[in-house]
Design a protein around this motif. Structure first.
Motif, short mmCIF file in Angstrom:
data_model
loop_
_atom_site.label_atom_id
_atom_site.label_comp_id
_atom_site.label_asym_id
_atom_site.label_seq_id
_atom_site.Cartn_x
_atom_site.Cartn_y
_atom_site.Cartn_z
N MET A 104 -4.61 -4.24 -3.42
CA MET A 104 -4.85 -3.24 -2.38
C MET A 104 -4.57 -3.84 -1.00
O MET A 104 -5.03 -4.94 -0.71
CB MET A 104 -6.32 -2.80 -2.38
N LEU A 127 -3.71 3.16 -2.35
CA LEU A 127 -5.09 2.73 -2.41
C LEU A 127 -5.24 1.47 -1.57
O LEU A 127 -4.52 0.49 -1.76
CB LEU A 127 -5.53 2.47 -3.85
N SER A 128 -6.17 1.50 -0.62
CA SER A 128 -6.40 0.39 0.31
C SER A 128 -7.89 0.10 0.35
O SER A 128 -8.70 0.89 -0.14
CB SER A 128 -5.90 0.77 1.70
N GLN A 129 -8.25 -1.02 0.97
CA GLN A 129 -9.67 -1.35 1.11
C GLN A 129 -9.96 -1.66 2.58
O GLN A 129 -9.30 -2.51 3.19
CB GLN A 129 -10.06 -2.54 0.24
N ARG A 164 -13.06 1.66 -0.57
CA ARG A 164 -11.68 1.86 -0.99
C ARG A 164 -11.29 3.29 -0.61
O ARG A 164 -12.09 4.21 -0.74
CB ARG A 164 -11.54 1.65 -2.49
#
Length: 187
Positions: A104, A127-129, A164
């Motif tokens: 991510m 999708l990232s955090q 997330r």
């Protein structure tokens, strides 16, 4: 009630119990738990709760391989303390967790006493955090609605929390106590 009813109920209960006992574990969750707790203080003591370094001595280890972990456990003095505590299968679980983090894009935001604007590029629909560190002595709340998350991230003083999210297709801004995080997307 007849005996077949009780046999049916017993069979259902045994099937349910067997499914619980023999269900496949979520290895990423087990790896995360090991990461946070191994040796009584966890990897987080040096690498941060989310493997991003968080300004700690250990640095960012998101996406680290099993070879990198084994090398560190053999050669780094602080890591050598954990070497005997980690069985080979536990090492694999931690690496799986680190791989999930490394997959991510990381958005880091340290909220401190100074008024500051930080900008970071995002890859749309990935999708990232978001990892937010509260460097103040008061609790803060980060409204996540600009990220299409109907939630507020509450962070105690000197703590770090993460969420997330799927990066939006447009630029957004988060604001807390006069500080702003601009998440920019190439539109």
């Amino acid at each position: 009630m007849n005996m077949s009813f009780y046999k049916l109920v017993a069979a259902m209960l045994l099937t349910a119990y067997a499914n619980v006992v023999y269900a496949e574990p979520n290895e990423t969750v087990f790896g995360e738990n090991l990461y946070l707790t191994i040796g009584g203080y966890g990897c987080k003591a040096c690498h941060g709760k989310y493997g991003n370094g968080a300004g700690n001595v250990g640095g960012n280890i998101r996406g680290s391989s099993l070879d990198q972990l084994n090398y560190a456990l053999e050669n780094e003095p602080t890591m050598q303390l954990l070497s005997d505590a980690l069985a080979p299968e536990q090492r694999g679980l931690i690496v799986q967790y680190l791989a999930s983090l490394g997959a991510m894009p990381l958005v880091e935001w340290n909220i401190g006493e100074d008024t500051d604007i930080k900008a970071q590029q995002l890859i749309p629909k990935q999708l990232s955090q978001l990892v937010v560190k509260n460097d103040t002595l008061v609790a803060i709340a980060v409204d996540l609605s600009p990220l299409a998350i109907n939630q507020t991230l509450h962070i105690e003083p000197l703590d770090t929390q993460a969420v997330r999210f799927v990066a939006p297709a447009f630029s957004v801004s988060l604001q807390v106590n006069g500080q702003a995080l601009q998440l920019l997307v190439n539109e």
